[in-house]
Design a protein around this motif. Structure first.
Motif, PDB file in Angstrom:
ATOM      1  N   ASP A  77       0.871   4.211  -2.771  1.00 50.12           N
ATOM      2  CA  ASP A  77       0.662   5.621  -2.417  1.00 50.12           C
ATOM      3  C   ASP A  77       1.795   6.490  -2.957  1.00 50.12           C
ATOM      4  N   ASN A 133       0.832  -1.208   0.000  1.00 49.11           N
ATOM      5  CA  ASN A 133       0.000   0.000   0.000  1.00 49.11           C
ATOM      6  C   ASN A 133       0.863   1.252   0.000  1.00 49.11           C
ATOM      7  N   GLN A 139       1.473   9.521  -5.671  1.00 45.18           N
ATOM      8  CA  GLN A 139       1.972  10.872  -5.371  1.00 45.18           C
ATOM      9  C   GLN A 139       2.914  11.351  -6.480  1.00 45.18           C
TER      10      GLN A 139
END
Length: 300
Positions: free
Chosen positions: A73, A69, A77
């Protein structure tokens, strides 16, 4: 069907090409860590694995990876920052770079390389070329690429590291450090010609570098060398249907042929038609297209 593990792939490719572990992992991880990856004792994170595979001449996008995860992420980003920079929303991009900097990443050196790369891009696109060059230099130092590569001439580079090198060269060119820029372009050209281009992105980078070399030779009145490099760019981009930047290639090609007295009136009109077509392709909607056609006095 035999399935090869990531560790086996890393070890086999490294040995086939005769690279030592220290050369492959320099600036990324320890030799001990690489040994554990090759032996299957540990699995590298997504970003580290991409760097290692690219340095070994593999296209990391060919392999499916299970990511955490946190890695997802981090990827999201990066995508957000790149989209903001592409849209010219530099203030928002700076805020997101700050958020990205705070994120925890298992590959600290790679994470920091991205931070300074993005910061450099924002400064470059806002005209702060000296500050941008400093950020790109810092970005490169995070994986110790520049120092090691210049010392040994045998360094291995990932796609990201090559991109940072190219951006640094372009900033040097903007601040009139022409010789430094030329040295970087030639280093990247030599590297890519001695290491097969493993992906379309890498090929695009190669043609971009050749274009910069052609542009510099044109400015120095070395029209023959400029045309030779540019012809490779045009042939390669046409072969792979690379439309982006083709307008600039055609404009320089037309200018060179004119300087060399190779341009006929028919060929000049053909170039202009192609350039106009490429401009129209960039238009995002009918209104923008009509405005461009009005500006160029085009009638259908």
């Amino acid at each position: 069907m035999y399935e090869i593990s990531i560790g086996e792939l890393l070890e086999r490719q490294r040995k086939e090409k005769g690279y030592s572990k220290s050369v492959v992992c320099r600036g990324l991880c320890s030799v001990t860590a690489l040994s554990r990856y090759e032996n299957g004792m540990r699995i590298p994170d997504k970003f580290l694995l991409e760097y290692l595979l690219q340095r070994l001449g593999y296209n990391a996008q060919q392999y499916e990876m299970i990511i955490s995860n946190e890695e997802f992420d981090e990827m999201q980003q990066q995508k957000k920052i790149e989209e903001l920079i592409e849209q010219g929303k530099y203030s928002e991009a700076e805020d997101e770079i700050g958020n990205y900097k705070k994120m925890k990443s298992p590959s600290k050196a790679i994470h920091e390389q991205y931070v300074f790369y993005y910061a450099g891009l924002v400064k470059k696109y806002t005209g702060e070329y000296t500050k941008a060059a400093s950020d790109f230099e810092t970005s490169l130092s995070k994986t110790i690429v520049q120092k090691a590569y210049k010392q040994s001439g045998q360094g291995l580079l990932s796609f990201m590291e090559l991109k940072v090198f190219k951006e640094l060269g372009e900033c040097y060119q903007e601040v009139q450090r022409t010789q430094d820029a030329q040295a970087i372009y030639l280093e990247i050209q030599t590297y890519l010609e001695s290491h097969p281009c493993i992906s379309l992105e890498m090929k695009q980078l190669y043609y971009g570098i050749l274009y910069k070399i052609a542009e510099q030779n044109y400015q120095k009145y070395n029209y023959g060398d400029a045309y030779s490099a540019l012809q490779k760019v045009y042939t390669g981009m046409t072969e792979h249907y690379f439309v982006k930047s083709m307008k600039e290639v055609l404009e320089l090609k037309m200018a060179l042929e004119e300087k060399m007295n190779h341009l006929t009136a028919e060929e000049e009109q053909d170039y202009k038609n192609k350039i106009m077509a490429l401009e129209l392709l960039k238009c995002t909607d009918e209104k923008e297209m009509l405005a461009y056609m009005e500006e160029k006095n085009v009638r259908i």
